[in-house]
Design a protein around this motif. Structure first.
Motif, mmCIF file in Angstrom:
data_model
loop_
_atom_site.group_PDB
_atom_site.id
_atom_site.type_symbol
_atom_site.label_atom_id
_atom_site.label_comp_id
_atom_site.label_asym_id
_atom_site.label_seq_id
_atom_site.Cartn_x
_atom_site.Cartn_y
_atom_site.Cartn_z
ATOM 1 N N UNK A 1 -4.024 86.990 34.123
ATOM 2 C CA UNK A 1 -5.271 86.572 34.788
ATOM 3 C C UNK A 1 -4.740 85.912 36.011
ATOM 4 N N UNK A 2 -5.738 86.281 36.859
ATOM 5 C CA UNK A 2 -5.598 85.855 38.320
ATOM 6 C C UNK A 2 -6.872 85.498 38.796
ATOM 7 N N UNK A 3 -7.209 84.453 39.270
ATOM 8 C CA UNK A 3 -8.383 83.924 39.710
ATOM 9 C C UNK A 3 -8.578 83.849 40.871
ATOM 10 N N UNK A 4 -9.621 83.192 41.574
ATOM 11 C CA UNK A 4 -9.731 82.930 43.063
ATOM 12 C C UNK A 4 -9.998 81.514 43.497
ATOM 13 N N UNK A 5 -9.826 80.558 42.814
ATOM 14 C CA UNK A 5 -9.940 79.143 43.087
ATOM 15 C C UNK A 5 -8.585 78.795 43.335
ATOM 16 N N UNK A 6 -8.510 77.612 44.034
ATOM 17 C CA UNK A 6 -7.152 77.074 44.496
ATOM 18 C C UNK A 6 -7.526 75.538 44.674
ATOM 19 N N UNK A 7 -6.275 74.890 44.507
ATOM 20 C CA UNK A 7 -6.357 73.205 44.601
ATOM 21 C C UNK A 7 -7.472 72.771 45.881
ATOM 22 N N UNK A 8 -7.584 73.482 46.636
ATOM 23 C CA UNK A 8 -8.348 73.236 47.858
ATOM 24 C C UNK A 8 -9.911 72.955 47.296
ATOM 25 N N UNK A 9 -10.263 73.805 46.357
ATOM 26 C CA UNK A 9 -11.472 73.786 45.659
ATOM 27 C C UNK A 9 -11.667 72.285 45.053
ATOM 28 N N UNK A 10 -10.651 71.754 44.834
ATOM 29 C CA UNK A 10 -10.710 70.217 44.210
ATOM 30 C C UNK A 10 -10.622 69.503 44.926
ATOM 31 N N UNK A 11 -10.328 69.537 46.342
ATOM 32 C CA UNK A 11 -10.198 68.598 47.403
ATOM 33 C C UNK A 11 -8.870 68.380 47.848
ATOM 34 N N UNK A 12 -7.832 69.014 47.215
ATOM 35 C CA UNK A 12 -6.331 68.899 47.610
ATOM 36 C C UNK A 12 -5.603 69.946 48.419
ATOM 37 N N UNK A 13 -5.005 69.411 49.551
ATOM 38 C CA UNK A 13 -4.042 70.661 50.051
ATOM 39 C C UNK A 13 -2.891 71.212 49.291
ATOM 40 N N UNK A 14 -2.608 72.214 49.248
ATOM 41 C CA UNK A 14 -1.301 72.755 48.633
ATOM 42 C C UNK A 14 -0.664 73.747 49.457
ATOM 43 N N UNK A 15 0.458 74.049 48.959
ATOM 44 C CA UNK A 15 1.482 75.099 49.463
ATOM 45 C C UNK A 15 1.612 76.273 48.212
ATOM 46 N N UNK A 16 1.583 77.601 48.747
ATOM 47 C CA UNK A 16 2.075 78.506 47.858
ATOM 48 C C UNK A 16 3.476 78.700 47.734
ATOM 49 N N UNK A 17 3.990 78.711 46.542
ATOM 50 C CA UNK A 17 5.491 78.737 46.695
ATOM 51 C C UNK A 17 6.038 79.728 45.568
ATOM 52 N N UNK A 18 7.092 80.120 45.825
ATOM 53 C CA UNK A 18 7.829 81.100 44.762
ATOM 54 C C UNK A 18 9.209 80.579 44.683
ATOM 55 N N UNK A 19 9.889 80.847 43.501
ATOM 56 C CA UNK A 19 11.145 80.242 43.002
ATOM 57 C C UNK A 19 11.856 81.407 42.082
ATOM 58 N N UNK A 20 13.081 81.390 42.182
ATOM 59 C CA UNK A 20 13.724 82.401 41.236
ATOM 60 C C UNK A 20 14.470 81.753 39.992
ATOM 61 N N UNK A 21 14.188 82.623 38.972
ATOM 62 C CA UNK A 21 14.897 82.190 37.487
ATOM 63 C C UNK A 21 16.352 82.710 37.728
ATOM 64 N N UNK A 22 16.872 82.043 36.732
ATOM 65 C CA UNK A 22 18.302 82.310 36.433
ATOM 66 C C UNK A 22 18.487 83.858 36.213
ATOM 67 N N UNK A 23 17.360 84.682 35.625
ATOM 68 C CA UNK A 23 17.731 85.928 35.319
ATOM 69 C C UNK A 23 16.966 86.849 36.398
ATOM 70 N N UNK A 24 16.846 86.210 37.619
ATOM 71 C CA UNK A 24 16.564 87.223 38.590
ATOM 72 C C UNK A 24 14.907 87.267 38.951
ATOM 73 N N UNK A 25 13.959 86.569 38.221
ATOM 74 C CA UNK A 25 12.683 86.668 38.386
ATOM 75 C C UNK A 25 12.060 85.912 39.243
ATOM 76 N N UNK A 26 10.946 86.310 40.201
ATOM 77 C CA UNK A 26 10.327 85.572 41.115
ATOM 78 C C UNK A 26 9.069 85.028 40.566
ATOM 79 N N UNK A 27 8.864 83.726 40.459
ATOM 80 C CA UNK A 27 7.708 83.144 39.848
ATOM 81 C C UNK A 27 6.773 82.570 40.749
ATOM 82 N N UNK A 28 5.632 82.678 40.744
ATOM 83 C CA UNK A 28 4.422 82.179 41.937
ATOM 84 C C UNK A 28 3.629 81.025 41.253
ATOM 85 N N UNK A 29 3.667 79.886 42.091
ATOM 86 C CA UNK A 29 2.658 78.899 41.786
ATOM 87 C C UNK A 29 2.304 78.273 43.016
ATOM 88 N N UNK A 30 1.829 76.918 42.716
ATOM 89 C CA UNK A 30 1.387 75.951 44.126
ATOM 90 C C UNK A 30 2.193 74.642 43.669
#
Length: 289
Positions: A32-61
């Motif tokens: 499930x990938x949508x097109x809204x972002x926190x900016x639509x709620x009136x808040x600034x944000x950063x796209x972030x990624x971080x890595x799990x202990x088993x080497x996967x890159x997770x995507x978030x805000x």
């Protein structure tokens, strides 16, 4: 008689192939990938990624809000941070309450890496990675960290309270307590298949995902941090009695566990009783976070 044996073998192989297909689909949910972002709620944000202990890159805000307290909302199985039913209103609610928010997609969901979900097993590693990112990059804004999880995310919330020291409190909305029971009901709920099929499908889910079974009821004696459990009487996947059993056991070791039973279906208390949900969750967070 030879043709009967051949027919039996054919039907058996066809049944096993079907079970394997169902198991594969269960651990490889649609993204499930949508097109809204926190900016639509009136808040600034950063796209972030971080890595799990088993080497996967997770995507978030990362959504800073000028607070020392950060809450991580955790979505359910087959969903992502773009879920409109409960994730979007929860994110907005938390931001209006003044908290920072870090929200991400679990492995194999949304925009995060990962081929298969383990439905609550390795997903706890995903939360550990999120907490580690907060500590390393936003330490002053994450002096206190809380979780709000829905369904699978509620399972992970319960495990995280027992296993991640930095997490200080959590809300578990519609948490499956016995994955076998919920998995069998899920076959009927999601795929319109009979519940008895689950016993044949289950080995294939474990084979494909490499995950192990997680039954949150086993953590009833381990969670000793503030926890708010939310259960719905019309939930077709998680029975109130199962959540109540966890609550009764947990309160023997945890004075800060609460149970709120509503008349809602699975993860829909926020939809059907939004003001009550916000008042109850808001009070819990103000008290413990």
């Amino acid at each position: 008689m030879g043709w009967l044996l051949a027919l039996f073998i054919f039907l058996l192989l066809a049944f096993l192939a079907f079970s394997a297909f169902v198991g594969y689909k269960m651990v490889k949910p649609p993204r499930l990938i949508g097109d809204w972002t926190p900016r639509d709620l009136g808040f600034d944000y950063e796209d972030v990624t971080f890595e799990t202990g088993d080497g996967l890159r997770l995507s978030g805000w990362w959504i800073p809000n000028g607070s020392e307290r950060t809450i991580i909302p955790l979505h359910g199985y087959t969903n992502s941070r773009w879920n409109d039913l409960y994730m979007k209103p929860t994110i907005e609610f938390l931001l209006r309450e003044g908290y920072n928010v870090l929200v991400f997609d679990f492995r194999a969901h949304g925009k995060s890496q990962g081929k298969y979900t383990t439905v609550g097993d390795r997903e706890t590693e995903d939360v550990k990675a999120a907490v580690r990112w907060l500590r390393e990059n936003r330490g002053e804004e994450a002096k206190r960290i809380g979780l709000i999880g829905f369904s699978m995310g509620a399972m992970v919330t319960i495990r995280s309270l027992a296993e991640i020291p930095e997490v200080c409190c959590g809300v578990a909305d519609s948490p499956p307590m016995d994955l076998d029971k919920t998995g069998a009901r899920g076959l009927r709920y999601f795929a319109k298949l009979p519940e008895w099929l689950y016993i044949f499908v289950k080995p294939f889910t474990k084979l494909f995902s490499g995950g192990k079974e997680v039954h949150p009821i086993e953590y009833a004696d381990k969670v000793k941090k503030p926890l708010l459990l939310i259960a719905g009487e019309k939930d077709p996947l998680v029975k109130v009695e199962e959540v109540r059993e966890f609550y009764e056991r947990n309160r023997e070791v945890n004075p800060n566990v609460e149970l709120w039973v509503t008349d809602a279906p699975h993860v829909r208390t926020l939809k059907f009783h939004p003001e009550e949900w916000k008042a109850k969750v808001g009070e819990f967070l103000r008290k413990h976070l």
